[in-house]
Design an enzyme around this catalytic site. Structure first.
Site, PDB file in Angstrom:
ATOM      1  N   HIS A  69      19.915 -19.326  14.892  1.00  0.00           N
ATOM      2  CA  HIS A  69      21.308 -19.153  15.301  1.00  0.00           C
ATOM      3  C   HIS A  69      21.927 -18.025  14.496  1.00  0.00           C
ATOM      4  O   HIS A  69      21.532 -17.782  13.351  1.00  0.00           O
ATOM      5  CB  HIS A  69      22.088 -20.455  15.078  1.00  0.00           C
TER       6      HIS A  69
ATOM      7  N   LYS B 263      33.653 -28.964  17.293  1.00  0.00           N
ATOM      8  CA  LYS B 263      34.577 -27.995  17.901  1.00  0.00           C
ATOM      9  C   LYS B 263      35.479 -28.683  18.916  1.00  0.00           C
ATOM     10  O   LYS B 263      36.666 -28.363  19.039  1.00  0.00           O
ATOM     11  CB  LYS B 263      33.762 -26.890  18.573  1.00  0.00           C
TER      12      LYS B 263
END
Length: 941
Positions: free
Chosen positions: A153, A598
Site C-alpha cells: 500500500h 474512515k
C-alpha cells in the site's frame, strides 16, 4: 504519535536502563551525522539538527526557532534542513529500536520472566500459573499458525535504496555493542557509520518516479527471501530459551512438529482493487518471481546441508529406509538422478540431499517427470534425513542441520509466499454483465442493478451448469477481459503445480451472498471450478468476503450464514481441505480496519469489528466450519494498528483458534522486520499471542463482563458524532485545504492510485491517503473524534455504567476495552491543537474554517476530559511512556509543519494562477516535508 511504531517503541521505554541507552545511541549517531555534514561543507545544516549536543537527557530542545530556521521556505538551506531532519528522525527510531533489543537481551540473560509484555516467557509463565501443563502447551504449539501478508500500500515514503542504507546504519549500531573492540576497531566502526550516513544524505529520499509493481515486489522479495529466512532460526531459539527459563522440560520440544508454523503471504502482483497496473502478465510474473526465489533459497540451503552431511558407511551403517529412498528417487529422475547419486560414493546422506536438489521443480511451467510437484514430498525426504540420522545416533546433526532445512521448507515451500487475488465486487459485476451480453442472455447488461434474490437465483442455476459463457479468444469487455485474464493465469498455475503458492480470491466491498457467487462463476469461466458428475461444483481456491464498512460488518454474519449454507460453498470447502490436507473445514473471512475507521471513526470501527467477528465465529461453529479471520490492519491507529500483543489479546472468543492472518502494510514492514532482532520479536508476539488465545478459548468463553450493551451505546453515539463532522456543510472544502491531501495525491510513494475510480469524493478516496493527510496536519480525527462525545454522554446519562467501564479499563479486566481506550488516548495525544489551527488557516472561506475547526477543537477538548476521567489524571502524567516519546519529537517537528504550511500556500497559489510548471518545480520541496513529518510521526497512512 499515530503509528504502531510509537506504541511498540514506547511500551517498554520506562525502564531506567532503556532510556539512557536510547540517549547514548542517539548521541552516538547524531554526533556522527553532524560530523559528516560539517566535513562535506554543510555546517549550517549541522547547526540546525535537533537534539543538540548540550542535551543530557531524553528531552528535545530545538535550536530551530523562528530566528534560526530560514524564513523563506524556498531557501535552499531550509530544504536541506528538512532532509536532514528526516534522517534524524530515522536515527531516533533506530536508537529506540536498539535500546529495546538490548533491554530484551538483558531480560533473557536473567531478568524477570514476565518483564517483556507479550513475549514467550510471559505467556508461558501465565499459562502455567493458570493450570496448563507443559505437555498440553507443547502439544498446542503445533496447532499454531501465523501468516503475515505483506502488502505494498502507498504508505512507504522511503525509496528502496534509502531503506537499504538505514538497515546498514542499524547493523553498525548493533556492531558497536561489542565490548571487545580495540580503540582502533571502534574508530573504524565509527568511520563506517559516518560513511553510511553520508550515503543517506547524498541519496535523497524523494521518489522521482512512481514505483512500479515490479519495483514494489522487489522490496517485498527482500523481506520474504532474505530477511525472514534469517529470522526464523532466531525465532525458534527464542522459544527454546523461554521454554527452558520458565522451567519446562526441553525434551518436550524435540518433536519438530511441536513448533508454531510461520508462513507468509503477499498482495503485490495480485491486488487488483482499483489498481490498473496489475495485469494478468504482472500476476504471472509475480508468481514466477516468488517461486524462483523460494527455490533458489532451498537450493542454497540444501547445498550447505549436503556439504555438512559427509557421514560415511564406514563409520555408521546406512538405514534401509535411506537406501530405499535413494534408489527410488534415482529411478524417478532418470539420468539426472544417476548423476546426483554417482557423486559422493559411500556417503548416503549426502547422496540423498544431492538427489533432493536434482528433484527441485523449475520456477515456472510444467514440472518434469520425477521432480517434486508438491512440497509435502520434499518435506517427507527432509524428515527421512532427520529420522535416519537419529537412528544412527547423530541426533545433534538432525536437530541442528536438518531442522533448519525443515523450517525453511515448512515456511516457504516452493512458493515463498501465497499470492492473494483481490478485486472489488462492483468490478466483478461489470465483468459478469459483459460476459452475459457476449453470451446473448437477455437483460445481462443490467446485471449490476438486479435485486439480490434475482442475482442469487440466476447465479445458483448457472453454477449447476458446466457451460461457459464465452470461449477462449472471444472478445469481451474491458472488465471481463481483465478478470478472466487473471483467473486464467491462476488456473494454469493450478493445473501445472496444484494450489500451493496461491492464496484466496478476495472480494472487496462484499455486500451480499451474490458478490461471492459472482466471483465463483467467473472462476468457472477460467477453469478454476472442479466438477464431478452428480456433485456440486467446487472452487479450487478459497472465495473470501472482505467486510470493510460499518454497515458491511453489521451484515457480515448474515452473509456468511447464507454463503456457508450454499451447496457450492460446502463442496468447495471439502475440495480445499482435500487439496491442503487440513483436518477441518476452513472458511477465510477478511475484516477491514481501514475503511471501517474512515466510515465510522475509531470506536464504532473497533467495536463493530469485535461484534462482527464474534457473530461470524458463532456462525462457523454452527456449520462445523472454522472461520479463519484475515485482519486487514494498517500502520496507524485509525487503520487498526496498535501494540501487537494487545491486539491479539483483544480478539473475541473463538476468533483466532490457532490461526492468525494479518496484513503488514507499507512502512510497517520496514519498521517491524528490517532488522533481525526486531523482526524476531514481532513474530514472537504473534506466535505467543496466538498460542495464548487458542488455549484460553479451549476452556470456553470468558465470564460475561456485562459491558456489551454499554459498548453498543458508545459506538453508536461516537459514530453519529463522527458522521456529523464528515457530513457537515463544507467539510470536503475544509479537508482539501486544511490538510496536504493534494500533495499526497501528487506524491510518488505507491504504484496504486489514491482514489478507486478517480472521482473526487470522500467515498472514492482510499482510507490510506485519508488518514495520511489528517496525520500530516496533526488532526488525526479518525483516531479519536467522537470518542469524547460518546464517553461524556454515557457519564452524564448513566454515571454507574461509566464508572464500571472506567474501572474495567483501569484494572485491564477486559482486553478489547483496554485496547480501544488506550489507542484512542494515544491518537488523541498525537494530535496537536496549535498545529491544527495553523493548517486550518489555509482554508480560504472563513465561515467554513471557523465552524469546522471549532467543531474539531470542541471534540478534542471533550475527548481529553473524558479520557482523563478514565485515567484519573492528565494523560501526560498517567501515560508517561507515550508522553515521553511525543515530547521528544514535538519541538523537532514544529519547524517542519511551519515549512510545509508555507510551501502549501505558495504551491496552491501557483496552481490556482495556472502556473503549473512553476508549481511542479516546488513539489519536490513539499514532498520532502511530507517525508520528514512522516518520519517524525513514525507513520504515513
Amino acid at each position: 504519535m499515530p503509528a504502531s511504531n510509537t506504541a511498540r517503541l514506547t511500551s517498554r521505554l520506562t525502564d531506567d536502563a532503556a532510556l539512557p541507552k536510547v540517549d547514548q545511541d542517539l548521541r552516538h549517531l547524531m554526533d556522527a551525522f553532524a560530523e559528516v555534514l560539517r566535513d562535506i561543507g554543510e555546517s549550517p545544516v549541522a547547526e540546525r539538527l535537533p537534539w543538540p549536543r548540550t542535551d543530557t537527557a531524553l528531552v528535545a530542545t530545538d535550536p530551530d526557532g523562528a530566528n534560526t530556521w530560514p524564513e523563506d521556505p524556498h531557501d535552499p538551506l531550509a530544504t536541506r534542513c528538512v532532509e536532514a531532519r528526516s534522517i534524524a528522525f530515522q536515527i531516533l527510531q533506530q536508537a529506540e529500536e536498539n535500546a529495546l533489543a538490548q533491554t530484551r537481551r538483558q531480560v533473557e540473560s536473567g531478568g524477570a520472566l514476565e518483564a517483556d509484555s507479550g513475549s514467550w516467557e510471559q505467556v508461558l509463565v501465565r499459562l502455567a500459573a493458570d493450570g496448563w501443563t507443559p505437555e498440553e502447551i507443547a502439544k498446542a504449539l503445533g496447532d499454531i499458525r501465523v501468516e503475515p501478508v505483506l502488502t505494498a500500500h502507498p504508505t512507504e515514503a522511503k525509496r528502496a535504496s534509502v531503506l537499504h542504507h538505514h538497515r546498514a546504519v542499524y547493523r553498525l549500531l548493533v556492531d558497536n555493542e561489542n565490548q571487545m573492540w580495540t580503540p582502533g576497531e571502534r574508530a573504524a566502526l565509527r568511520d563506517e557509520t559516518k560513511a553510511a550516513l553520508e550515503r543517506l544524505w547524498r541519496t535523497g529520499e524523494i521518489l522521482l518516479e512512481k514505483p512500479t509493481v515490479e519495483g514494489e515486489l522487489g522490496i517485498i522479495l527482500y523481506f520474504l527471501g532474505t530477511m525472514f529466512p534469517q529470522v526464523l532460526p532466531w525465532l525458534e531459539r527464542r522459544l527454546r530459551t523461554a521454554w527452558t527459563r520458565v522451567g519446562f522440560d526441553p525434551k518436550l520440544l524435540d518433536d519438530p512438529t511441536r513448533r508454531p508454523r510461520v508462513s507468509f503471504g503477499t498482495w503485490v502482483g495480485g491486488d487488483r482493487d482499483g489498481h490498473p497496473f496489475v495485469t494478468p502478465e504482472v500476476t504471472a510474473w509475480a508468481l514466477e518471481q516468488l517461486s524462483a526465489m523460494a527455490l533458489e533459497n532451498l537450493r542454497h540451503r540444501l547445498e550447505a546441508l549436503a556439504a555438512g552431511l559427509s557421514l560415511t558407511v564406514s563409520r555408521q551403517p546406512a538405514p534401509p529406509a535411506l537406501m530405499a529412498r535413494i534408489q527410488a528417487l534415482t529411478e524417478d529422475l532418470g539420468a539426472p538422478g544417476d548423476a546426483a547419486r554417482s557423486r559422493n560414493p559411500g556417503e548416503p546422506w549426502r547422496q540423498l540431499v544431492n538427489l533432493m536438489i536434482a528433484a527441485l521443480p523449475p520456477a515456472a511451467g510444467p514440472v518434469p517427470e520425477g521432480h517434486y510437484r508438491r512440497v509435502e514430498t520434499l518435506m517427507a525426504d527432509v524428515d527421512l534425513l532427520g529420522d535416519t540420522l537419529v537412528a544412527v545416533g547423530a541426533r545433534r546433526l538432525a536437530m541442528r542441520d536438518v531442522a533448519r532445512v525443515r523450517t525453511l521448507v515448512r515456511s516457504f515451500g516452493f512458493h515463498l509466499a501465497v499470492l492473494d487475488i483481490r478485486q472489488n465486487s462492483a468490478f466483478h459485476d461489470r465483468a459478469l454483465a459483459q460476459l452475459l451480453v457476449a453470451a446473448g442472455i437477455d437483460g445481462g447488461a443490467d446485471f449490476p442493478t438486479w435485486d439480490e434474490a434475482r442475482r442469487v437465483a440466476f447465479l445458483s442455476a448457472e453454477l449447476a451448469s458446466p457451460r461457459p459463457f464465452v470461449h477462449d479468444g472471444e472478445r469481451v469487455g474491458t472488465e471481463a477481459a481483465s478478470v478472466l485474464g487473471c483467473l486464467r493465469v491462476v488456473a494454469e498455475r493450478v493445473r501445472a503445480r496444484g494450489t500451493d503458492g496461491l492464496g484466496a480470491l478476495i472480494v472487496s466491498m462484499t455486500r451480499g451472498l451474490s458478490d461471492l457467487l459472482v466471483i465463483t462463476l467467473l472462476a468457472r469461466e477460467a477453469g478454476l471450478l472442479h466438477v464431478e458428475p452428480g456433485a456440486s461444483a467446487a472452487c479450487r481456491l478459497p472465495v473470501v468476503p472482505l467486510f470493510e464498512t460499518i454497515e458491511d460488518l453489521d451484515h457480515g454474519a448474515g452473509i456468511l450464514e447464507a454463503f456457508l449454507s450454499h451447496p457450492v460453498t460446502r463442496a468447495s470447502l471439502e475440495r480445499q481441505r482435500a487439496d491442503s490436507g487440513a483436518a477441518d473445514l476452513v472458511q477465510q473471512v477478511m475484516v477491514g480496519y481501514s475503511d471501517s475507521g474512515k466510515d465510522g471513526g475509531l470506536m464504532a470501527s473497533q467495536w463493530g469489528l469485535h461484534r462482527a467477528q464474534a457473530a461470524m465465529a458463532e456462525v462457523g461453529r454452527r456449520h462445523g466450519v472454522r472461520i479463519r479471520f484475515f485482519h486487514g490492519r494498517g500502520g496507524t491507529i485509525s487503520r487498526g494498528s496498535g501494540p501487537t500483543h494487545r491486539f491479539v489479546r483483544a480478539q473475541p472468543f473463538g476468533a483466532i483458534a490457532g490461526d492468525l492472518r494479518l496484513t503488514e502494510q507499507g512502512e510497517t514492514i520496514s519498521q517491524k522486520y528490517a532488522n533481525i532482532p526486531t523482526a524476531s520479536h514481532n513474530l514472537e508476539l504473534l506466535e505467543a499471542g496466538a498460542l495464548n488465545a487458542t488455549l484460553r478459548d479451549r476452556r470456553g468463553p470468558p465470564s460475561d463482563h456485562g459491558l456489551g450493551p454499554v459498548m453498543d451505546r458508545l459506538a453508536e453515539v461516537s459514530r453519529l458524532r463522527y458522521r456529523e463532522l464528515l457530513e457537515a456543510d463544507g467539510f470536503m472544502t475544509f479537508y482539501a485545504q486544511a490538510t496536504p491531501i493534494d500533495v499526497i495525491e501528487s506524491s510518488r510513494i505507491g504504484s496504486r492510485p489514491a482514489r478507486r475510480s478517480g472521482r473526487r469524493t470522500l467515498e472514492d478516496l482510499r482510507a490510506i491517503p485519508w488518514v495520511f493527510a489528517w496525520s500530516q496536519a496533526r488532526f488525526l480525527v479518525s483516531g479519536w473524534f467522537g470518542v469524547g462525545t460518546a464517553l461524556e454522554t454515557l457519564r452524564a446519562d448513566d454515571p454507574d455504567a461509566f464508572e464500571r467501564l472506567a474501572e474495567t479499563k483501569r484494572a485491564v479486566k477486559w482486553p478489547p476495552l483496554h485496547y480501544l481506550i488506550s489507542n484512542a488516548a494515544t491518537a488523541w495525544a498525537s494530535a496537536d491543537a496549535d498545529i491544527m489551527r495553523r493548517y486550518a488557516a489555509l482554508v480560504d472561506e472563513a465561515e467554513i474554517r471557523d465552524r469546522l475547526l471549532g467543531l474539531i477543537l470542541e471534540e478534542y477538548e471533550r475527548t481529553r476530559t473524558s479520557l482523563e476521567a478514565i485515567y484519573q489524571g492528565p494523560l501526560s502524567k498517567t501515560r508517561p511512556r507515550v508522553a515521553r516519546a511525543l515530547d521528544l519529537r514535538a519541538p523537532a517537528l514544529e519547524p517542519l509543519h511551519r515549512q510545509q504550511i508555507a510551501l502549501l500556500r505558495d504551491w496552491r497559489a501557483l496552481r490556482a494562477a495556472g502556473k503549473d510548471h512553476q508549481a511542479e518545480t516546488r513539489l519536490p520541496s513539499l514532498l520532502q516535508t511530507v517525508n520528514a513529518i512522516a518520519a517524525g510521526l513514525g507513520a504515513t497512512g
